[in-house]
Design a protein around this motif. Sequence first.
Motif, PDB file in Angstrom:
ATOM      1  N   UNK A  49       1.032  -1.107   0.230  1.00 14.97           N
ATOM      2  CA  UNK A  49       0.452   0.122   0.197  1.00 14.97           C
ATOM      3  C   UNK A  49       0.558   1.364  -0.053  1.00 14.97           C
ATOM      4  N   UNK A  50       2.168   1.608   0.103  1.00 14.91           N
ATOM      5  CA  UNK A  50       2.924   2.140   0.884  1.00 14.91           C
ATOM      6  C   UNK A  50       4.153   1.983  -0.610  1.00 14.91           C
ATOM      7  N   UNK A  51       3.858   1.614  -1.977  1.00 23.58           N
ATOM      8  CA  UNK A  51       4.934   1.365  -2.237  1.00 23.58           C
ATOM      9  C   UNK A  51       4.475   1.706  -3.692  1.00 23.58           C
ATOM     10  N   UNK A  52       6.117   1.358  -4.796  1.00 30.89           N
ATOM     11  CA  UNK A  52       4.808   2.142  -6.759  1.00 30.89           C
ATOM     12  C   UNK A  52       5.406   0.496  -7.146  1.00 30.89           C
ATOM     13  N   UNK A  53       4.705   0.088  -7.470  1.00 28.71           N
ATOM     14  CA  UNK A  53       3.901  -1.470  -8.125  1.00 28.71           C
ATOM     15  C   UNK A  53       4.577  -0.866  -9.631  1.00 28.71           C
ATOM     16  N   UNK A  54       4.984  -0.093  -9.763  1.00 32.93           N
ATOM     17  CA  UNK A  54       6.010   0.346 -11.486  1.00 32.93           C
ATOM     18  C   UNK A  54       7.084   0.112 -11.138  1.00 32.93           C
ATOM     19  N   UNK A  55       8.090   0.338 -10.200  1.00 33.22           N
ATOM     20  CA  UNK A  55       9.225   0.068 -10.096  1.00 33.22           C
ATOM     21  C   UNK A  55      10.797  -0.778 -10.412  1.00 33.22           C
ATOM     22  N   UNK A  56       9.693  -2.254  -9.801  1.00 28.09           N
ATOM     23  CA  UNK A  56      10.204  -3.031 -10.792  1.00 28.09           C
ATOM     24  C   UNK A  56       9.713  -3.611 -12.091  1.00 28.09           C
TER      25      UNK A  56
ATOM     26  N   UNK B 257       7.131  -5.276  -2.347  1.00 31.82           N
ATOM     27  CA  UNK B 257       5.532  -5.789  -2.449  1.00 31.82           C
ATOM     28  C   UNK B 257       4.586  -5.718  -3.676  1.00 31.82           C
ATOM     29  N   UNK B 258       4.783  -4.293  -3.268  1.00 30.81           N
ATOM     30  CA  UNK B 258       3.614  -3.058  -4.520  1.00 30.81           C
ATOM     31  C   UNK B 258       4.079  -3.520  -5.817  1.00 30.81           C
ATOM     32  N   UNK B 259       5.099  -4.470  -6.436  1.00 31.79           N
ATOM     33  CA  UNK B 259       5.490  -4.876  -7.654  1.00 31.79           C
ATOM     34  C   UNK B 259       5.025  -6.025  -7.497  1.00 31.79           C
ATOM     35  N   UNK B 260       5.859  -7.067  -6.471  1.00 29.71           N
ATOM     36  CA  UNK B 260       5.044  -8.560  -6.277  1.00 29.71           C
ATOM     37  C   UNK B 260       3.705  -8.782  -6.459  1.00 29.71           C
ATOM     38  N   UNK B 261       2.589  -7.455  -5.531  1.00 26.80           N
ATOM     39  CA  UNK B 261       1.437  -8.059  -5.540  1.00 26.80           C
ATOM     40  C   UNK B 261       0.810  -7.948  -7.279  1.00 26.80           C
ATOM     41  N   UNK B 262       0.920  -6.729  -6.845  1.00 33.52           N
ATOM     42  CA  UNK B 262       0.169  -6.099  -8.592  1.00 33.52           C
ATOM     43  C   UNK B 262       0.393  -7.153  -9.760  1.00 33.52           C
ATOM     44  N   UNK B 263       2.130  -7.925  -9.370  1.00 32.24           N
ATOM     45  CA  UNK B 263       1.875  -9.047 -10.378  1.00 32.24           C
ATOM     46  C   UNK B 263       1.168 -10.747 -10.218  1.00 32.24           C
ATOM     47  N   UNK B 264       0.671 -10.982  -9.454  1.00 31.96           N
ATOM     48  CA  UNK B 264      -0.736 -11.633  -8.545  1.00 31.96           C
ATOM     49  C   UNK B 264      -1.458 -11.326  -8.884  1.00 31.96           C
ATOM     50  N   UNK B 265      -1.639  -9.937  -8.981  1.00 33.37           N
ATOM     51  CA  UNK B 265      -2.823  -9.342  -9.017  1.00 33.37           C
ATOM     52  C   UNK B 265      -3.648  -9.655 -10.604  1.00 33.37           C
ATOM     53  N   UNK B 266      -2.391  -9.574 -11.267  1.00 34.84           N
ATOM     54  CA  UNK B 266      -2.737  -9.272 -12.969  1.00 34.84           C
ATOM     55  C   UNK B 266      -3.250 -10.349 -13.330  1.00 34.84           C
ATOM     56  N   UNK B 267      -1.765 -10.982 -12.966  1.00 40.00           N
ATOM     57  CA  UNK B 267      -2.067 -12.297 -13.218  1.00 40.00           C
ATOM     58  C   UNK B 267      -2.804 -13.529 -12.639  1.00 40.00           C
ATOM     59  N   UNK B 268      -3.487 -13.183 -11.764  1.00 38.21           N
ATOM     60  CA  UNK B 268      -4.960 -13.806 -11.072  1.00 38.21           C
ATOM     61  C   UNK B 268      -5.943 -12.745 -11.921  1.00 38.21           C
TER      62      UNK B 268
ATOM     63  N   UNK C 144      11.416   2.114   1.437  1.00 41.11           N
ATOM     64  CA  UNK C 144      11.318   2.522   0.323  1.00 41.11           C
ATOM     65  C   UNK C 144      11.292   1.073  -0.604  1.00 41.11           C
ATOM     66  N   UNK C 145      12.886   0.656  -1.019  1.00 41.94           N
ATOM     67  CA  UNK C 145      12.558  -0.623  -1.452  1.00 41.94           C
ATOM     68  C   UNK C 145      11.738  -1.515  -1.314  1.00 41.94           C
ATOM     69  N   UNK C 146      11.945  -1.753  -0.133  1.00 34.85           N
ATOM     70  CA  UNK C 146      10.323  -3.192   0.489  1.00 34.85           C
ATOM     71  C   UNK C 146       9.519  -2.929  -0.058  1.00 34.85           C
ATOM     72  N   UNK C 147       8.845  -1.502   0.304  1.00 32.39           N
ATOM     73  CA  UNK C 147       7.490  -1.332   0.263  1.00 32.39           C
ATOM     74  C   UNK C 147       7.322  -1.328  -1.502  1.00 32.39           C
TER      75      UNK C 147
END
Length: 365
Positions: free
Chosen positions: A196-203, A249-260, A243-246
């Motif tokens: 929720x605190x991170x940038x899903x597009x960075x990685x 997490x945001x990038x990982x979650x976005x990938x799971x959301x999009x795939x599912x 910020x790296x950690x967030x």
Amino acid sequence: MAQTRIILGIESSCDDTAAALLRAEPGRPVGEILAAEVFGQESLHAAFGGVVPEIAARAHAERIDVVTEAALARSGLTLADVDAIGVTAGPGLIGGVLAGVMFAKGLAAARGLPLWGINHLAGHALTPRLVEPIEFPYLMLLVSGGHCQFLAVEAADRFRRLGGTIDDAPGEAFDKVAKLLGLPQPGGPAVEAEAGEGDPARFALPRPLLDRPGCDLSFSGLKTAVRRACDRLVAEQGGLTRADRADLCAGFQAAVVETLAEKTRRACAAFAADHGPRCLAVAGGVAANAAIRAALRTVAEEQGFGWSAPPLRLCTDNGAMIAWAAAERMALEGPDDLTLSARPRWPLDREAAPLLGSGRKGAKA
Ligand code: KG4
Ligand code: ZN
């Protein structure tokens, strides 16, 4: 008309010892939960970074009578009021399943009660009808720490597997990413909060199997991609910032959301080809994730499907879903006898080809 019954449901297939009392009319949707107790085992396994089967089995054996007594006390009922017993007879960690089956058989024999051995996955897959008057057939996405599959639920005893993970379950991937980033277990809620605190597009992380037709999924490569991105940062900077950690997490979650979401779209299309658009239902701990829930709901609307997401306490392992599945089975067939045995593996769809690794071995669903 079938008579209303009071059913005791018992669950012990992974790391939750659970019992519930349910009032239901066999074969008719929507039951009334009179009491539901869950004794979790997280603290017992915390030091080991995962569920230790022997510890789980012992804890189930020690607590299964206590959790049942607690459920009876909360409901204001006694064993004399119970008409039938449903118990998880598999799949799961064999020691835990055995503890539940032996306890239930003892109770059934002592009280002269009919007993139904329930497939744990059927418990999850039938839960939507416990809470809402949903008719068969419907499409179920079961997403938990141990399982990930799309099921056409055609009847209480007829499930067709449309696809599923070929390696890890998504909850397992959330847990491993959390571990890698030093976040607490279970990892799902912790990763979601950081995301929720991170940038899903960075990685730039992969969207596994989107390039292949069908609705099979894979999460192990995604988890490895997060590890690589993390290792790279550690090599470059000597560690991770908040910020790296967030952002990871945001990038990982976005990938799971999009795939599912995309695989669910395909599962809806495959289901609709046979049955027309009906209802898309979710169950399992990962269905607690707000971003995943929102994306799946949007897919359901887009595909002309209804949407059902049972409350979280019924998505995760519980005794009420087992009692409910027993009520559904009761309308179709008689009880099991006392030769009922515990099954570590028990696929819901007997015709589906076995997959090479489909979620954590012997784990919960
Ligand atoms: O259904 P469940 O309680 O147990 C079984 O696996 O049967 O699911 C637990 C899994 C864990 O892997 C946990 O990390 C995940 O569900 N989970 C979540 C969230 N809450 C729980 N995953 C993503 N986001 C969440 N908010
Ligand atoms: Zn489960």
